[in-house]
Design a protein around this motif. Structure first.
Motif, PDB file in Angstrom:
ATOM      1  N   HIS A  16       8.021 -10.788 -11.870  1.00 42.59           N
ATOM      2  CA  HIS A  16       8.623 -10.764 -10.532  1.00 42.59           C
ATOM      3  C   HIS A  16       8.741  -9.344  -9.993  1.00 42.59           C
ATOM      4  CE1 HIS A  16      11.430 -11.466  -7.308  1.00 42.59           C
ATOM      5  NE2 HIS A  16      12.211 -10.550  -7.827  1.00 42.59           N
ATOM      6  N   THR A  17       9.012  -8.403 -10.842  1.00 45.94           N
ATOM      7  CA  THR A  17       9.301  -7.072 -10.341  1.00 45.94           C
ATOM      8  C   THR A  17       8.110  -6.138 -10.315  1.00 45.94           C
ATOM      9  OG1 THR A  17      10.002  -6.338 -12.527  1.00 45.94           O
ATOM     10  CG2 THR A  17      11.710  -7.150 -11.054  1.00 45.94           C
ATOM     11  N   ASN A  18       7.205  -6.219 -11.265  1.00 44.15           N
ATOM     12  CA  ASN A  18       6.275  -5.104 -11.323  1.00 44.15           C
ATOM     13  C   ASN A  18       4.853  -5.427 -11.751  1.00 44.15           C
ATOM     14  OD1 ASN A  18       6.169  -2.460 -10.606  1.00 44.15           O
ATOM     15  ND2 ASN A  18       6.763  -1.683 -12.586  1.00 44.15           N
ATOM     16  N   LEU A  19       4.517  -6.657 -11.981  1.00 42.38           N
ATOM     17  CA  LEU A  19       3.173  -6.930 -12.457  1.00 42.38           C
ATOM     18  C   LEU A  19       2.215  -7.364 -11.343  1.00 42.38           C
ATOM     19  CD1 LEU A  19       3.812  -8.699 -15.854  1.00 42.38           C
ATOM     20  CD2 LEU A  19       3.184  -6.337 -15.423  1.00 42.38           C
ATOM     21  N   HIS A  20       2.668  -7.386 -10.109  1.00 43.66           N
ATOM     22  CA  HIS A  20       1.784  -7.847  -9.047  1.00 43.66           C
ATOM     23  C   HIS A  20       0.714  -6.829  -8.715  1.00 43.66           C
ATOM     24  CE1 HIS A  20       3.568 -11.653  -8.235  1.00 43.66           C
ATOM     25  NE2 HIS A  20       4.698 -11.095  -8.572  1.00 43.66           N
ATOM     26  N   ALA A  21       1.024  -5.595  -8.728  1.00 46.14           N
ATOM     27  CA  ALA A  21       0.010  -4.574  -8.495  1.00 46.14           C
ATOM     28  C   ALA A  21      -0.305  -3.929  -9.832  1.00 46.14           C
ATOM     29  CB  ALA A  21       0.524  -3.518  -7.533  1.00 46.14           C
ATOM     30  N   GLN A  22      -1.433  -3.351  -9.889  1.00 45.77           N
ATOM     31  CA  GLN A  22      -1.816  -2.646 -11.103  1.00 45.77           C
ATOM     32  C   GLN A  22      -1.162  -1.270 -11.067  1.00 45.77           C
ATOM     33  OE1 GLN A  22      -3.257  -4.362 -13.329  1.00 45.77           O
ATOM     34  NE2 GLN A  22      -3.850  -6.057 -12.078  1.00 45.77           N
ATOM     35  N   VAL A  23       0.043  -1.163 -11.607  1.00 47.59           N
ATOM     36  CA  VAL A  23       0.727   0.128 -11.636  1.00 47.59           C
ATOM     37  C   VAL A  23      -0.189   1.124 -12.335  1.00 47.59           C
ATOM     38  CG1 VAL A  23       2.714   1.385 -12.530  1.00 47.59           C
ATOM     39  CG2 VAL A  23       3.025  -0.879 -11.522  1.00 47.59           C
ATOM     40  N   GLY A  24      -0.382   2.258 -11.710  1.00 50.27           N
ATOM     41  CA  GLY A  24      -1.301   3.267 -12.236  1.00 50.27           C
ATOM     42  C   GLY A  24      -2.666   3.226 -11.566  1.00 50.27           C
ATOM     43  N   SER A  25      -2.975   2.111 -10.893  1.00 54.09           N
ATOM     44  CA  SER A  25      -4.255   2.045 -10.188  1.00 54.09           C
ATOM     45  C   SER A  25      -4.065   2.595  -8.776  1.00 54.09           C
ATOM     46  CB  SER A  25      -4.790   0.610 -10.146  1.00 54.09           C
ATOM     47  OG  SER A  25      -3.931  -0.225  -9.407  1.00 54.09           O
ATOM     48  N   VAL A  26      -5.165   2.953  -8.154  1.00 54.98           N
ATOM     49  CA  VAL A  26      -5.124   3.524  -6.809  1.00 54.98           C
ATOM     50  C   VAL A  26      -4.980   2.400  -5.790  1.00 54.98           C
ATOM     51  CG1 VAL A  26      -6.425   4.857  -5.100  1.00 54.98           C
ATOM     52  CG2 VAL A  26      -6.474   5.534  -7.500  1.00 54.98           C
ATOM     53  N   PHE A  27      -4.102   2.621  -4.822  1.00 52.63           N
ATOM     54  CA  PHE A  27      -3.944   1.670  -3.724  1.00 52.63           C
ATOM     55  C   PHE A  27      -5.283   1.571  -3.002  1.00 52.63           C
ATOM     56  CE2 PHE A  27      -2.631   0.271   0.503  1.00 52.63           C
ATOM     57  CZ  PHE A  27      -1.674  -0.688   0.205  1.00 52.63           C
ATOM     58  N   PRO A  28      -5.767   0.361  -2.709  1.00 51.23           N
ATOM     59  CA  PRO A  28      -7.088   0.232  -2.073  1.00 51.23           C
ATOM     60  C   PRO A  28      -7.089   0.808  -0.653  1.00 51.23           C
ATOM     61  CG  PRO A  28      -5.969  -1.892  -2.159  1.00 51.23           C
ATOM     62  CD  PRO A  28      -5.120  -0.928  -2.926  1.00 51.23           C
ATOM     63  N   ASP A  29      -8.228   1.357  -0.259  1.00 48.23           N
ATOM     64  CA  ASP A  29      -8.365   1.915   1.081  1.00 48.23           C
ATOM     65  C   ASP A  29      -8.076   0.848   2.132  1.00 48.23           C
ATOM     66  OD1 ASP A  29      -9.082   4.376   0.085  1.00 48.23           O
ATOM     67  OD2 ASP A  29     -11.229   4.031   0.290  1.00 48.23           O
ATOM     68  N   MET A  30      -7.291   1.246   3.126  1.00 46.47           N
ATOM     69  CA  MET A  30      -6.943   0.333   4.210  1.00 46.47           C
ATOM     70  C   MET A  30      -6.864   1.126   5.510  1.00 46.47           C
ATOM     71  SD  MET A  30      -3.436  -1.878   4.785  1.00 46.47           S
ATOM     72  CE  MET A  30      -3.875  -3.229   3.700  1.00 46.47           C
ATOM     73  N   GLU A  31      -7.659   0.723   6.488  1.00 44.12           N
ATOM     74  CA  GLU A  31      -7.550   1.328   7.810  1.00 44.12           C
ATOM     75  C   GLU A  31      -6.608   0.463   8.641  1.00 44.12           C
ATOM     76  OE1 GLU A  31     -10.586   3.389  10.764  1.00 44.12           O
ATOM     77  OE2 GLU A  31     -10.793   1.200  10.801  1.00 44.12           O
ATOM     78  N   ALA A  32      -5.577   1.102   9.187  1.00 42.11           N
ATOM     79  CA  ALA A  32      -4.574   0.380   9.968  1.00 42.11           C
ATOM     80  C   ALA A  32      -4.318   1.138  11.270  1.00 42.11           C
ATOM     81  CB  ALA A  32      -3.294   0.241   9.163  1.00 42.11           C
ATOM     82  N   GLU A  33      -3.798   0.413  12.238  1.00 40.90           N
ATOM     83  CA  GLU A  33      -3.574   0.984  13.566  1.00 40.90           C
ATOM     84  C   GLU A  33      -2.071   1.074  13.846  1.00 40.90           C
ATOM     85  OE1 GLU A  33      -5.075   0.230  18.173  1.00 40.90           O
ATOM     86  OE2 GLU A  33      -5.508  -1.273  16.646  1.00 40.90           O
ATOM     87  N   THR A  34      -1.667   2.201  14.409  1.00 41.05           N
ATOM     88  CA  THR A  34      -0.264   2.383  14.791  1.00 41.05           C
ATOM     89  C   THR A  34       0.000   1.695  16.126  1.00 41.05           C
ATOM     90  OG1 THR A  34      -0.588   4.396  16.088  1.00 41.05           O
ATOM     91  CG2 THR A  34      -0.285   4.676  13.700  1.00 41.05           C
TER      92      THR A  34
END
Length: 187
Positions: A16-34
């Motif tokens: 529940h707390t910490n296994l959803h993302a690969q802690v230690g892995s790089v956040f995937p590239d994401m282009e977002a608009e403000t």
């Protein structure tokens, strides 16, 4: 039997707390608009700072994400103009990202225009909109439920140092704060 129950509950708590993302892995590239129609590339544009990113890719998840706005604003965004002796301010990028994927993509501009008019002006610089595919984020970040928001603490190099998901609770907020403090103290 008791041992199995305790082990199962422990695994569920950890998941529940910490296994959803690969802690230690790089956040995937994401282009977002403000909301001011500028584009930001995560994690590239985090400016060498720790960042907290909240993602939601369904209407229900976006509603839950809104429940995090005020507590996160108070903890990580607001800068007291007259800080006292015990005031502590975080130098952390904070982003809330509604994700428009699949059939929701056509609603992107309409929702963005509505939020420009309705969202608290203090939060506007912290809201980013993503329009595109979902598959690579589901795989990289281990999304497993579309009706909840996901939160990631990212270090200055773009690595995930902590993750959690779901509706706001004081316990989750404290875990995020502890993760940010711990990570920043290691630098």
């Amino acid at each position: 039997m008791k041992r199995i129950l305790v082990l199962t509950l422990f695994i569920l708590y950890i998941g529940h707390t910490n296994l959803h993302a690969q802690v230690g892995s790089v956040f995937p590239d994401m282009e977002a608009e403000t909301l001011t129609n500028e584009f930001v590339m995560l994690p590239k544009d985090i400016g060498g700072k720790y960042s907290l990113v909240g993602l939601a890719y369904s209407k229900q998840a976006e509603d839950f994400l809104k429940g995090w706005f005020e507590p996160i604003y108070n903890q990580f965004i607001y800068k007291n103009p007259n800080p006292g002796l015990f005031d502590f301010s975080f130098d952390v990028n904070t982003y809330f990202v509604p994700m428009f994927t699949g059939a929701k993509r056509p609603a992107y501009q309409k929702v963005m225009n509505k939020l420009k008019k309705t969202i608290d002006k203090r939060l506007q610089p912290n809201v980013l909109f993503y329009k595109g595919t979902l598959k690579e984020y589901k795989e990289a970040l281990n999304f497993d439920g579309k009706n909840v928001p996901y939160f990631y603490v990212i270090d200055p190099e773009g690595k995930i140092v902590y993750s959690t998901w779901g509706k706001f609770t004081q316990r989750k907020m404290q875990e995020i704060t502890d993760a940010v403090e711990s990570a920043m103290s290691m630098d």
